[in-house]
Motif scaffolding. Sequence first.
Motif, PDB file in Angstrom:
ATOM      1  N   TYR A   1      14.846  55.915  20.861  1.00  0.00           N
ATOM      2  CA  TYR A   1      15.667  56.010  19.656  1.00  0.00           C
ATOM      3  C   TYR A   1      16.211  54.645  19.227  1.00  0.00           C
ATOM      4  O   TYR A   1      17.278  54.545  18.649  1.00  0.00           O
ATOM      5  N   GLY A   2      15.465  53.612  19.529  1.00  0.00           N
ATOM      6  CA  GLY A   2      15.879  52.291  19.086  1.00  0.00           C
ATOM      7  C   GLY A   2      15.964  51.321  20.242  1.00  0.00           C
ATOM      8  O   GLY A   2      16.208  51.695  21.384  1.00  0.00           O
ATOM      9  N   GLY A   3      15.741  50.071  19.932  1.00  0.00           N
ATOM     10  CA  GLY A   3      15.773  49.032  20.943  1.00  0.00           C
ATOM     11  C   GLY A   3      14.650  48.041  20.695  1.00  0.00           C
ATOM     12  O   GLY A   3      13.800  48.225  19.829  1.00  0.00           O
ATOM     13  N   ARG A   4      14.656  46.971  21.446  1.00  0.00           N
ATOM     14  CA  ARG A   4      13.607  45.966  21.324  1.00  0.00           C
ATOM     15  C   ARG A   4      12.286  46.554  21.809  1.00  0.00           C
ATOM     16  O   ARG A   4      12.182  47.014  22.947  1.00  0.00           O
ATOM     17  N   THR A   5      11.280  46.512  20.979  1.00  0.00           N
ATOM     18  CA  THR A   5      10.009  47.171  21.320  1.00  0.00           C
ATOM     19  C   THR A   5       9.311  46.523  22.501  1.00  0.00           C
ATOM     20  O   THR A   5       8.551  47.179  23.216  1.00  0.00           O
ATOM     21  N   ASP A   6       9.543  45.233  22.715  1.00  0.00           N
ATOM     22  CA  ASP A   6       8.847  44.538  23.803  1.00  0.00           C
ATOM     23  C   ASP A   6       9.633  44.544  25.104  1.00  0.00           C
ATOM     24  O   ASP A   6       9.101  44.175  26.150  1.00  0.00           O
ATOM     25  N   TRP A   7      10.904  44.970  25.064  1.00  0.00           N
ATOM     26  CA  TRP A   7      11.747  44.835  26.252  1.00  0.00           C
ATOM     27  C   TRP A   7      11.233  45.696  27.407  1.00  0.00           C
ATOM     28  O   TRP A   7      11.155  45.232  28.548  1.00  0.00           O
ATOM     29  N   LEU A   8      10.888  46.941  27.137  1.00  0.00           N
ATOM     30  CA  LEU A   8      10.462  47.853  28.200  1.00  0.00           C
ATOM     31  C   LEU A   8       9.223  47.309  28.915  1.00  0.00           C
ATOM     32  O   LEU A   8       9.146  47.327  30.144  1.00  0.00           O
ATOM     33  N   GLY A   9       8.254  46.798  28.147  1.00  0.00           N
ATOM     34  CA  GLY A   9       7.046  46.257  28.768  1.00  0.00           C
ATOM     35  C   GLY A   9       7.309  44.986  29.539  1.00  0.00           C
ATOM     36  O   GLY A   9       6.723  44.758  30.615  1.00  0.00           O
ATOM     37  N   ASP A  10       8.199  44.130  29.025  1.00  0.00           N
ATOM     38  CA  ASP A  10       8.496  42.862  29.690  1.00  0.00           C
ATOM     39  C   ASP A  10       9.255  43.050  30.990  1.00  0.00           C
ATOM     40  O   ASP A  10       9.126  42.216  31.903  1.00  0.00           O
ATOM     41  N   TRP A  11      10.019  44.128  31.095  1.00  0.00           N
ATOM     42  CA  TRP A  11      10.885  44.276  32.263  1.00  0.00           C
ATOM     43  C   TRP A  11      10.576  45.534  33.083  1.00  0.00           C
ATOM     44  O   TRP A  11       9.939  45.441  34.124  1.00  0.00           O
ATOM     45  N   THR A  12      11.003  46.703  32.621  1.00  0.00           N
ATOM     46  CA  THR A  12      10.880  47.887  33.483  1.00  0.00           C
ATOM     47  C   THR A  12       9.428  48.221  33.807  1.00  0.00           C
ATOM     48  O   THR A  12       9.089  48.454  34.971  1.00  0.00           O
ATOM     49  N   VAL A  13       8.556  48.234  32.797  1.00  0.00           N
ATOM     50  CA  VAL A  13       7.148  48.540  33.060  1.00  0.00           C
ATOM     51  C   VAL A  13       6.537  47.502  33.983  1.00  0.00           C
ATOM     52  O   VAL A  13       5.786  47.826  34.913  1.00  0.00           O
ATOM     53  N   PHE A  14       6.866  46.225  33.744  1.00  0.00           N
ATOM     54  CA  PHE A  14       6.370  45.174  34.641  1.00  0.00           C
ATOM     55  C   PHE A  14       6.836  45.397  36.072  1.00  0.00           C
ATOM     56  O   PHE A  14       6.045  45.320  37.022  1.00  0.00           O
ATOM     57  N   TYR A  15       8.124  45.676  36.239  1.00  0.00           N
ATOM     58  CA  TYR A  15       8.639  45.880  37.599  1.00  0.00           C
ATOM     59  C   TYR A  15       7.978  47.072  38.270  1.00  0.00           C
ATOM     60  O   TYR A  15       7.595  47.001  39.438  1.00  0.00           O
ATOM     61  N   TRP A  16       7.835  48.180  37.552  1.00  0.00           N
ATOM     62  CA  TRP A  16       7.222  49.353  38.180  1.00  0.00           C
ATOM     63  C   TRP A  16       5.774  49.053  38.575  1.00  0.00           C
ATOM     64  O   TRP A  16       5.312  49.462  39.631  1.00  0.00           O
ATOM     65  N   ALA A  17       5.058  48.325  37.711  1.00  0.00           N
ATOM     66  CA  ALA A  17       3.687  47.948  38.057  1.00  0.00           C
ATOM     67  C   ALA A  17       3.663  46.998  39.251  1.00  0.00           C
ATOM     68  O   ALA A  17       2.775  47.090  40.118  1.00  0.00           O
TER      69      ALA A  17
END
Length: 659
Positions: A310-326
């Motif tokens: 519902y809003g937020g920086r579109t690249d933030w999740l990939g740069d941080w949480t998704v990267f960390y989980w991977a």
Amino acid sequence: MNTVETPPSEVRTLRPVFLLAATLVAAFAILVTAFPSQSGVLLLQAQTWASRNVGWYYLLAMTLYLVFVVGVALSGYGNVKLGADHDEPEFSYLSWAGMLFAAGISITLFFFCVSEPLTHYLQPPQGGVGSGEASARQAMQLLFLHWGLHGWGVFALAAMALAYFAYRHNPPLALRSALYPLIGKRINGPIGYTVDALGIVATVFGIGADMGFGVLHLNAGLNTLLPVPHAPWVQVALIVLMMGAAITVAVSGVEKGVRLMSDINMLLAIALLLFMLFAGPTQYLLSTLMQNLGDYLGNVVGKSFDVYAYGGRTDWLGDWTVFYWAWWIGWAPFVGLFIARISRGRTLREFVFGVLLIPLGFTLAWLSIFGNSALDQVLHHGQEHLAQLAVDDPPTVLYALLESYPWSRAVIGVVVFVSFIFFVTSADSGTVVLSTLSSHGGVPEEDGPRWLRVFWGVMIALVTTGLLLAGSMDALKSAVVLASLPFSVVLLLMLWGLTRALGEESQRRKASQYSPVPLIGQSRHQRGWRQRITQAVHFPVRDEVYRFMDSEVRPAMEAVAAQLREQGLDVSTDFEPGQMTLEVDHGEQQVFRYQVVLQGYLTPSFAAQRFRNQRYYRAEVHLYEGGQDYELVGYSRQQIINDIIDQYERHLQFLHLTR
């Protein structure tokens, strides 16, 4: 479970796994090194696609891993052992805890402990530019999320699968073994070998990312202390130097010396942590540590599913949480194999809670003390430039923070030294684990061939170099996200395989309560009461038990084996001094094993005088799952036959329930 594969007695290269993994890794390393600019662009585009399209999947998968291992620990399966029922832990609880503690320390803790919370402070996932206490509090919540229970949950899952199947069911200590409940004997074919290869590829990129961040961190430290430029050629030289040291250690047999250095290193790391605590605002750091823990535990469920839809920086999740989980997924085979090797004999309950909580305590304390020290400088001492430095040049921000502390050059020197040793020991361990994952044979605790260690060390160095040349941090993150994606599916299959295997444990318990109708002959409890008392307080010597096994157990096993063969069953017997075995092969279903093993014990203090100060022996019954805590001395041949058939009927009941 019966994998039918008979591995060689000595460790050898598992060619299908090695060739597939080596081809994929070598092709990537060559392409990214030969075409760094184009590769960097493609990697960034691929990561953007992954974060937009499968970010939700990464969050869901990591949460499932964590929920599964905690659920197993809290369930009735928590008492199941990683090994046979009679296995005891190889290491004391204190030693085991110490090794788990060591597994939680990495060079990347130095890289991210300051740069990440300051970046989240200045660039939060939602809203504008961050400022003030609320932004700092949110930054620490995100830091704890990325380094918290989810990561150790995936390590616990991988280690549980490796240890459970290898030590309780005796297939190879390999990732593919966890898929036996799903695909049976095909784990020793293309499907199983592909699973192992995907694990190796994910591990190479996970370790490569760690090495890449480590090299950037070390280059920045040397640049602070010495006139060493912060440049790509310096980073390549550091990779060659440190990977060369790691490969030398891996093949030269000097691990004991390096392990001693590693122990000293851990003490230095703890000393650094205490220095930051007491040289800085101690009360503030202790208060924020408590606040950070409370915030993390209070919000971990919601944050586990937060994809900022519902809003937020579109690249933030990939740069941080998704990267960390991977990244955690990529490290899972590496750390999982280490944890599996030191955990034989532990129950699933103590294993899960030990793995989740012991390393986590130190990791979160480290992140809180260093992270809040940096935030304190920004919030209360006018050092706002630190936050911008974390965004613009992350490898240097830790050293910039330390320069504001007393004895800064000495402390920075210790940080560089500790980081160097962590780099070498991690790279050394990584090459050994990769060689083990791409080989087979020997005993589960045996490492892979030395030439494989050299090969994988070179591959990690090439991958790390190529990624740094292709775009430094962004390329490292992108490669990890892409390489870990297929292995995340493998982990879900391993979870499914464990679920089915633990379901069989439940059916086995039901089967053990099944009481078949006795055949001819007395049962043990129908013997004369005088005979029973005499037998109960008798402590036979070894020769007496040997004679009993040869005169009663062996003929009983031979008689049962002959009758079962007449029924068309595949039966084998093995009669060795002190150990006699009867096995019935049921093809894809679990083998029936009835084993009588000579075991010696110290005579108890209540024994009659003639038995004291000597060892006594028992002919103990072992089944497929381990020792059954009863023995046969005093049984007649007919009673032994009846006991074998009783246990076989229980096994058939078990096969019926799991058909």
